[in-house]
Design a protein around this motif. Structure first.
Motif, PDB file in Angstrom:
ATOM      1  N   UNK A   1       0.939  -1.434  -0.102  1.00  0.00           N
ATOM      2  CA  UNK A   1      -0.153  -0.011  -0.019  1.00  0.00           C
ATOM      3  C   UNK A   1       1.027   1.112  -0.084  1.00  0.00           C
ATOM      4  N   UNK A   2       1.994   1.334   0.649  1.00  0.00           N
ATOM      5  CA  UNK A   2       3.098   2.362   0.619  1.00  0.00           C
ATOM      6  C   UNK A   2       3.382   2.549  -0.703  1.00  0.00           C
TER       7      UNK A   2
ATOM      8  N   UNK B   1       2.146   1.726  -3.389  1.00  0.00           N
ATOM      9  CA  UNK B   1       0.992   2.356  -4.192  1.00  0.00           C
ATOM     10  C   UNK B   1       0.464   3.819  -3.759  1.00  0.00           C
ATOM     11  N   UNK B   2       1.059   4.360  -2.846  1.00  0.00           N
ATOM     12  CA  UNK B   2       0.670   5.635  -2.272  1.00  0.00           C
ATOM     13  C   UNK B   2      -0.894   5.668  -1.531  1.00  0.00           C
ATOM     14  N   UNK B   3      -1.087   4.445  -1.073  1.00  0.00           N
ATOM     15  CA  UNK B   3      -2.011   4.485  -0.067  1.00  0.00           C
ATOM     16  C   UNK B   3      -1.876   4.466   1.243  1.00  0.00           C
ATOM     17  N   UNK B   4      -1.287   5.607   1.619  1.00  0.00           N
ATOM     18  CA  UNK B   4      -0.566   5.966   3.022  1.00  0.00           C
ATOM     19  C   UNK B   4      -1.537   5.453   4.248  1.00  0.00           C
ATOM     20  N   UNK B   5      -2.805   5.823   4.092  1.00  0.00           N
ATOM     21  CA  UNK B   5      -3.638   5.624   5.348  1.00  0.00           C
ATOM     22  C   UNK B   5      -4.107   4.169   5.415  1.00  0.00           C
ATOM     23  N   UNK B   6      -4.249   3.367   4.447  1.00  0.00           N
ATOM     24  CA  UNK B   6      -4.420   1.710   4.346  1.00  0.00           C
ATOM     25  C   UNK B   6      -3.095   1.403   5.024  1.00  0.00           C
ATOM     26  N   UNK B   7      -1.950   1.780   4.652  1.00  0.00           N
ATOM     27  CA  UNK B   7      -0.652   1.204   5.142  1.00  0.00           C
ATOM     28  C   UNK B   7      -0.567   1.594   6.672  1.00  0.00           C
ATOM     29  N   UNK B   8      -0.909   2.601   7.065  1.00  0.00           N
ATOM     30  CA  UNK B   8      -0.897   3.193   8.479  1.00  0.00           C
ATOM     31  C   UNK B   8      -1.915   2.198   9.162  1.00  0.00           C
ATOM     32  N   UNK B   9      -2.969   2.036   8.667  1.00  0.00           N
ATOM     33  CA  UNK B   9      -3.953   1.272   9.784  1.00  0.00           C
ATOM     34  C   UNK B   9      -3.301  -0.032   9.859  1.00  0.00           C
TER      35      UNK B   9
END
Length: 175
Positions: A140-141, A143-151
């Protein structure tokens, strides 16, 4: 690709047999700790193999590159190598995400040995639910999906199965 083909064959075997080819009790330790875990490991292995190949041979994942050709791509166990098509960068990464979500659903929180698997080294190098979540967070990181990665990473850290190391003092001071 050998790992991908092996995982494809195992996943197809599971799917063709409705997720229980050996007619195990769905609440038995053998089903939960062995069969279901092995299915999770197959999804994890395929995702990891595709991610490893994508990092080397694909364009980086971003809006510009998403539809560019990536690497040879198949989820079929009997694909003929000469007939394989190249998946796009987007297709490859979406398959990795899908496989890791399946791995998370099938892997146990922690590997525990029982019966034939009760050896001290049984856990060494094995993926569990939190390892799969960590790799999915990394994807996810990328892919730029930072909120998903953080969760996902918050879930891994909060699990207390793994924890962050203490900060090494010279890195946070002028010493």
């Amino acid at each position: 690709y050998i790992a991908i083909y092996g995982a494809n064959a195992g996943i197809a075997f599971d799917t063709e047999n409705a997720g229980n080819p050996f007619n195990l009790s769905l609440t038995s330790q053998d089903y939960v700790q062995n069969y279901k875990r092995q299915v999770g490991e197959l999804y994890f292995i395929r995702a990891y193999a595709y991610y490893f190949l994508a990092r080397i041979w694909c364009h980086p994942y971003n809006e510009t590159n998403r539809n560019k050709p990536g690497i040879a791509f198949t989820t079929e166990p009997n694909s003929v190598v000469s007939e394989l098509k190249r998946g796009t960068v987007e297709e490859i990464y979406q398959q990795i995400v899908k496989d890791l979500k399946n791995a998370i659903d099938n892997l146990p929180d922690d590997i525990s040995g029982s019966g034939w698997s009760a050896t001290p080294i049984y856990k060494c190098g094995r993926a569990n639910k939190y390892v799969a979540k960590s790799l999915l967070a990394k994807i996810y990181f990328a892919m730029g999906q930072y909120a998903d990665a953080e969760k996902l990473l918050d879930d891994v850290i909060g699990s207390e199965v793994y924890k962050l190391e203490e900060v090494y003092k010279p890195f946070i001071s002028n010493e």
